[in-house]
Motif scaffolding. Structure first.
Motif, short mmCIF file in Angstrom:
data_model
loop_
_atom_site.label_atom_id
_atom_site.label_comp_id
_atom_site.label_asym_id
_atom_site.label_seq_id
_atom_site.Cartn_x
_atom_site.Cartn_y
_atom_site.Cartn_z
N SER A 148 -8.90 0.85 -5.90
CA SER A 148 -7.80 0.72 -6.97
C SER A 148 -8.13 -0.69 -7.23
N SER A 149 -8.68 -1.87 -8.18
CA SER A 149 -8.52 -3.20 -7.88
C SER A 149 -7.26 -4.15 -9.03
N TYR A 150 -7.69 -4.98 -8.79
CA TYR A 150 -6.46 -5.85 -9.92
C TYR A 150 -7.97 -6.19 -10.60
N THR B 248 -3.69 1.11 -14.45
CA THR B 248 -2.30 1.80 -14.63
C THR B 248 -1.53 1.27 -14.85
N LYS C 23 2.39 4.54 -12.23
CA LYS C 23 3.15 3.58 -10.81
C LYS C 23 4.49 3.40 -10.77
N ARG D 284 0.73 -1.20 0.12
CA ARG D 284 0.24 -0.17 0.19
C ARG D 284 0.75 1.50 0.17
N GLN E 130 0.85 -5.93 -9.32
CA GLN E 130 -1.07 -5.61 -9.14
C GLN E 130 -1.86 -4.89 -9.62
N GLU F 28 -3.16 -3.21 -11.88
CA GLU F 28 -4.09 -2.17 -10.90
C GLU F 28 -5.33 -1.50 -11.85
N HIS F 29 -6.41 -1.50 -12.35
CA HIS F 29 -7.07 -0.68 -12.21
C HIS F 29 -7.29 0.63 -11.00
N ARG F 30 -7.18 2.13 -11.35
CA ARG F 30 -7.58 2.59 -10.57
C ARG F 30 -8.98 3.62 -10.80
#
Length: 193
Positions: A66-68, A123, A141, A14, A148, A150-152
């Motif tokens: 945030s999600s995977y 991301t 990032k 995090r 990760q 990541e979708h943000r």
């Protein structure tokens, strides 16, 4: 949570000192000169071959959800994808969103109704350790966090608070809860044409 909280966080996965960065300059300094009103002028010799970073952050208050995201990028180098075990740092359970478009539409409708500025996307991951100048965004990032996927969703409300919640109603029709260890043991396979 608030972007500034992620900058300060010491929690694994995090904490990210680059959260909210808008540009980074990594350079080598040949010397640093100082002109102090009482001590006078003097020069520092920095370590040779060491990069120094100059980092500029945004002053705006943003909140991030945030999600995977399992996308075609997850299968760039292989036909099988497994979620990295580091993701257990986020908790014992995962909410799996089977219908991400429906979920995003609910969020988008609610935020539009509330007249709150927002944006969302996958991301990008950059290597910020190289020499040079990097123009970044709030959807960038460090490469160290690439696992990760990541979708943000970034939210920019008019008032700054520690946390920000929106109520979109039931998500049962397009989401389900799963133990994190179960999803980590799952192999996602793709078939190519």
């Amino acid at each position: 949570g608030a972007i500034v909280e992620f900058q300060k966080s010491t929690e694994k996965e995090r904490g990210d000192k680059f959260e909210g960065v808008i540009n980074i300059t990594n350079t080598q300094f040949s010397k640093i000169e100082c002109d102090h009103p009482d001590l006078g002028k003097f020069t520092f010799q920095p370590m040779t071959s060491k990069l120094f970073s100059i980092t500029k952050y945004t002053n705006d208050s943003f909140y991030s959800f945030s999600s995977y995201a399992l996308t075609s990028d997850s299968f760039n180098e292989t036909d099988v994808h497994k979620i990295d075990k580091k993701m257990t740092e986020f908790g014992d359970y995962a909410v799996v969103i089977r219908e991400p478009i429906l979920f995003l539409n609910e969020v988008k409708c609610k935020l539009t109704e509330m007249n709150i500025k927002f944006g969302y996307q996958l991301t990008d991951y950059e290597d910020y350790k190289q020499e040079g100048k990097f123009e970044t965004s709030l959807f960038s990032k460090t490469m160290d966090l690439q696992h990760q996927f990541e979708h943000r969703i970034l939210i920019h409300p008019e008032q700054s608070e520690k946390e920000f919640f929106i109520e979109i109603g039931s998500i049962k029709e397009f989401c389900f809860l799963l133990k994190t260890e179960e999803i980590l043991n799952t192999e996602f396979k793709v078939e190519r044409k």
